[in-house]
Design an enzyme around this catalytic site. Structure first.
Site, short mmCIF file in Angstrom:
data_model
loop_
_atom_site.label_atom_id
_atom_site.label_comp_id
_atom_site.label_asym_id
_atom_site.label_seq_id
_atom_site.Cartn_x
_atom_site.Cartn_y
_atom_site.Cartn_z
N ASP A 150 -8.97 -5.45 15.41
CA ASP A 150 -9.02 -6.74 14.73
C ASP A 150 -9.87 -7.67 15.59
O ASP A 150 -9.50 -7.99 16.73
CB ASP A 150 -7.62 -7.32 14.55
CG ASP A 150 -7.65 -8.70 13.91
OD1 ASP A 150 -8.04 -8.79 12.73
OD2 ASP A 150 -7.29 -9.68 14.59
N GLU A 160 -12.61 -4.01 10.57
CA GLU A 160 -12.72 -4.77 9.34
C GLU A 160 -14.17 -5.16 9.08
O GLU A 160 -14.90 -5.55 10.01
CB GLU A 160 -11.85 -6.03 9.43
CG GLU A 160 -11.62 -6.71 8.09
CD GLU A 160 -10.59 -7.82 8.19
OE1 GLU A 160 -10.25 -8.40 7.14
OE2 GLU A 160 -10.14 -8.11 9.31
N CYS A 192 3.09 -7.02 6.27
CA CYS A 192 3.89 -6.55 7.40
C CYS A 192 3.53 -5.10 7.69
O CYS A 192 3.61 -4.24 6.81
CB CYS A 192 5.38 -6.68 7.08
SG CYS A 192 6.46 -5.96 8.34
N CYS A 212 7.04 -2.72 7.23
CA CYS A 212 7.62 -2.37 5.93
C CYS A 212 6.61 -2.46 4.79
O CYS A 212 6.90 -2.01 3.68
CB CYS A 212 8.82 -3.27 5.63
SG CYS A 212 8.39 -5.02 5.44
N CYS A 256 8.65 -11.35 9.46
CA CYS A 256 8.66 -10.78 8.11
C CYS A 256 9.96 -11.18 7.41
O CYS A 256 11.06 -11.02 7.95
CB CYS A 256 8.52 -9.27 8.17
SG CYS A 256 8.59 -8.46 6.55
N CYS A 289 11.97 -7.42 6.51
CA CYS A 289 12.58 -6.60 7.57
C CYS A 289 12.87 -7.40 8.83
O CYS A 289 13.39 -6.84 9.81
CB CYS A 289 11.69 -5.41 7.90
SG CYS A 289 10.09 -5.85 8.60
N ASP A 322 -2.53 -11.06 15.39
CA ASP A 322 -3.70 -10.21 15.60
C ASP A 322 -3.31 -8.74 15.74
O ASP A 322 -3.99 -7.85 15.22
CB ASP A 322 -4.47 -10.68 16.83
CG ASP A 322 -5.01 -12.10 16.66
OD1 ASP A 322 -5.30 -12.47 15.51
OD2 ASP A 322 -5.13 -12.81 17.68
#
Length: 407
Positions: free
Chosen positions: A196, A280, A332, A335, A351, A354, A361
């Site tokens: 990232d 990305e 997330c 999950c 989250c 969960c 990051d």
């Protein structure tokens, strides 16, 4: 594949004069070719062929009084300048038709003696050579001193001599590499990683490693402002202004070289340690239109990704680009629940499904890895969060096992 090996060269005073003459002759031939093409276009005639231009602009021009000085430089330099004009027109027309990827290219324009970058190219038939003492022997220029930072793996097919804005000279050799030999240079590994890219940290890896952003331009801003201020106070056309311009160019070149070195070291490290890399596909041009433009340009993400691409091809690694619209910061990684967009000021979030606390990051890097189909849990089992809608350029296995794909 073909690669460039660039070395610093140190011509003496006489060789600098000969190089300036060669730069000027190549520039004149290029401009004459562009002018001949433009005259034919305005007159409604077909474009002259390359052979016709070579005869008219080089062979016959040398016999005239106005262009007799073209004979003072190597004919190969002039022929290569014509080839550059041909390539420029070929790329321009391919861009108009949509056959060429990337932004649309403009029509070739005239070169100026005041251009920041000057270059000439010698191919094998120019009979250039590397002497026993390690000097670069160029026709009608002489044996130029070279600072060899590494050895050439094979015999180069051509050499380009470049003078940059800072007044430095470089020799750029084109080398044909052996893919099989390159693949053996890298250690065998089955590791995969997601990256990232950001501004607070240049890169955050899916294994939790955070690589700080050097911010080369920001650190040099104070010196750059001082040199630019001194340049603005000099009278235009004076010798002192030219000296101040060189000072500014050298300061910017120092920043550029430091950033490039950082990108090379980091990209080589990642390629050598990982078999698969996911990154990305950022819209750098779009981000450069925001208030973070200077920081985006300072990071140099496009240059870094380009290095990862060619090094992955060279050393037999696999690089996967995840679509830029993949919600890596909203999902997330544990999950797979999409928690919605968050402002940049939010660096940690919990989250709602969960209750896992995520570093923004690091979570994005894990999602990049999962979206590329590279993720495994700590115990080695495949990580399979809830399906996320894949972008068009994400479909397919990208060369990885489809059993580990996250989407």
């Amino acid at each position: 594949m073909q690669l460039r090996y660039v070395f610093r060269v140190y011509p003496d005073a006489g060789q600098r004069t000969a190089l300036a003459r060669a730069f000027g002759c190549a520039r004149v031939v290029f401009n004459d070719a562009v002018r001949a093409r433009e005259d034919a276009r305005r007159a409604g005639r077909p474009f002259p062929k390359a052979g016709e231009l070579s005869t008219r602009l080089i062979t016959e021009a040398k016999q005239t009084i106005e262009r007799s000085w073209l004979g003072e430089v190597s004919a190969v330099v002039l022929q290569q300048s014509l080839r550059d004009a041909e390539s420029a027109y070929r790329n321009f027309f391919a861009s108009l038709k949509g056959d060429r990827k990337g932004p649309r290219m403009g029509a070739p324009h005239f070169k100026s003696r005041k251009d920041k970058r000057q270059s000439i190219r010698f191919t094998a038939n120019a009979r250039w050579s590397i002497t026993d003492k390690g000097r670069l022997n160029l026709p009608k220029i002489g044996a130029v001193k070279v600072k060899w930072s590494r050895t050439l793996p094979t015999t180069p097919s051509s050499v380009t001599v470049v003078k940059d804005a800072a007044g430095r000279y470089f020799a750029s050799f084109v080398i044909d590499t052996d893919p099989a030999a390159d693949a053996t240079r890298m250690p065998e590994t089955d590791r995969t990683i997601g990256i990232d890219l950001g501004l607070t940290h240049f890169a955050v890896l899916s294994d939790g490693t955070k690589i700080g952003s050097p911010r080369f331009l920001r650190r040099a801003e104070k010196k750059l402002k001082k040199t630019q201020r001194e340049l603005s106070r000099k009278q235009k056309g004076s010798k002192n202004r030219e000296k101040a311009r060189l000072t500014v160019a050298r300061a910017h070149a120092k920043v550029t070289d430091a950033r490039r070195e950082f990108h090379h070291q980091l990209s080589t490290k990642l390629i050598s340690e990982n078999q698969g890399i996911a990154v990305e596909d950022l819209s750098v041009a779009g981000l450069a239109r925001t208030r973070l433009a200077k920081s985006v340009h300072d990071a140099g993400w496009s240059s870094f990704i380009s290095m990862l691409e060619y090094k992955a091809v060279r050393y037999g690694r696999i690089l996967v680009k995840v679509g830029r619209f993949t919600p890596t910061s909203q999902v997330c990684s544990t999950c797979g629940v999409k928690d919605g967009p968050k402002p940049l000021s939010v660096r940690e979030w919990t989250c709602t499904a969960c209750h896992t606390v995520h570093d923004r990051d690091h979570n994005a890097a894990l999602n990049v890895q999962q979206a590329a189909g590279l993720a495994v849990s700590a115990c080695g089992a495949p990580v399979r969060p809830e399906p996320v809608l894949a972008q068009r350029d994400e479909t397919g296995s990208h060369g990885f096992s489809t059993g580990n794909r996250a989407a």
